[in-house]
Design an enzyme around this catalytic site. Structure first.
Site, PDB file in Angstrom:
ATOM      1  N   SER A   1       0.834  -1.196   0.000  1.00  0.00           N
ATOM      2  CA  SER A   1       0.000   0.000   0.000  1.00  0.00           C
ATOM      3  C   SER A   1       0.877   1.258   0.000  1.00  0.00           C
ATOM      4  O   SER A   1       1.708   1.428  -0.888  1.00  0.00           O
ATOM      5  CB  SER A   1      -0.947  -0.045   1.209  1.00  0.00           C
ATOM      6  OG  SER A   1      -2.005   0.882   1.077  1.00  0.00           O
TER       7      SER A   1
ATOM      8  N   ASP B   1      -6.069  -3.425  -2.376  1.00  0.00           N
ATOM      9  CA  ASP B   1      -4.961  -3.165  -1.454  1.00  0.00           C
ATOM     10  C   ASP B   1      -4.286  -4.434  -0.941  1.00  0.00           C
ATOM     11  O   ASP B   1      -4.947  -5.369  -0.474  1.00  0.00           O
ATOM     12  CB  ASP B   1      -5.514  -2.371  -0.266  1.00  0.00           C
ATOM     13  CG  ASP B   1      -4.440  -1.829   0.639  1.00  0.00           C
ATOM     14  OD1 ASP B   1      -3.933  -2.607   1.459  1.00  0.00           O
ATOM     15  OD2 ASP B   1      -4.111  -0.637   0.526  1.00  0.00           O
TER      16      ASP B   1
END
Length: 300
Positions: free
Chosen positions: A56, A176
């Site tokens: 991320s 993600d």
């Protein structure tokens, strides 16, 4: 770091330490400014690793670190907070992304604050971004060799559920990477890294709780991606188990952790510039304070 030999890998000459080293970067949205501070200290001291794995926001910051652009990571997190193209409800309504993908992954890196692509390409470190395959509910580790062409995986790694569109790449849906492997220490170890430095964006007291947004996540993703929702249900358990593993490994001297020395009181979408600057300074100062211990760990 001690040098053992030079060897050919992926058509590049690479300097290898006596023990292979890995750098693992947790995500955390705006809390990534702590990581940015640590990485800027590493750049100043020329501290490098054989492998870097980012999740991320950690994957985004890794790009600036590997292109050796001091303060760029911090600039890209904090420099455009008032620009509606960067983040906000307007971007979400218009595009489906709270953090504007066009701004983050094209306008900034190509026009406003370009990557040093030549330096990135010349960097011998292996670089992986963690993404979550929505269909399988499993983590995938995408090696980034060409940042221009493969920045889509950096975007996928940072595509937060509910706040971002599902990103389809080569007919596969991604979100993600933190959903499935928030702190990919075991992946780094599986790549042969005997010495691993892990940068966390929460203090030692932190433990993740069950996601309170699960009812909405089930509605949004349950029918199309049931395996993804299953992983979301158990994410807090997986995360806390990884923390337990890290602290055991640290106690045995097998992992070196750098994390905020006190509780972090900013969220993923913090916009208070003073708070962000303070957390960046905390990251830099924490790295500086632990520099001697880090050197002993890497060379030991």
């Amino acid at each position: 770091m001690k040098v053992k030999k030079r060897r050919k890998r992926d058509d590049r000459i690479m300097t290898q330490s006596i023990a292979r080293t890995g750098l693992v970067l947790e995500g955390g949205g705006m809390r990534g400014v702590f990581t940015a501070g640590v990485l800027d200290y590493f750049l100043e001291q020329d501290i490098q690793f054989d492998t870097c794995i980012g999740v991320s926001a950690g994957s985004c910051l890794a790009c600036s670190y590997l292109s050796k652009q001091h303060r760029r990571g911090y600039r890209t997190i904090t420099g455009y907070l008032d620009d509606p193209r960067y983040c906000g409800i307007g971007s979400f309504i218009k595009t489906g992304d709270y953090f504007g993908a066009e701004m983050l992954y094209k306008t900034i890196p190509e026009e406003l604050d370009p990557y040093d692509y030549e330096t990135f390409d010349a960097n011998p470190a292996g670089f992986y971004a963690v993404v979550t395959n929505c269909e399988t509910g499993q983590a995938e580790y995408k090696q980034i060799r060409d940042l221009r062409r493969e920045i889509c995986y950096i975007r996928a790694s940072s595509s937060l559920p509910l706040m971002s569109r599902t990103l389809w790449i080569r007919k596969k849906p991604y979100l993600d990477g933190g959903i499935t492997d928030s702190i990919p220490i075991r992946k780094s170890e599986s790549l042969g890294n005997e010495k691993n430095v892990v940068i966390l964006t929460r203090g030692r007291e932190y433990r993740k709780k069950k996601n309170q947004m699960m009812p909405l996540l089930r509605i949004r993703y349950g029918r199309q991606f049931p395996k993804l929702v299953e992983r979301m249900e158990n994410r807090h358990l997986d995360y806390n188990e990884t923390l337990d593993y890290l602290y055991r490994e640290e106690k045995e001297g097998r992992v070196f952790l750098i994390q905020p020395p006190r509780p972090v009181e900013i969220g993923r979408i913090e916009k208070d510039g003073e708070k962000l600057e303070a957390l960046y300074r905390q990251g830099y100062e924490t790295a500086a304070q632990r520099a001697e211990a880090l050197k002993k760990y890497l060379e030991g």
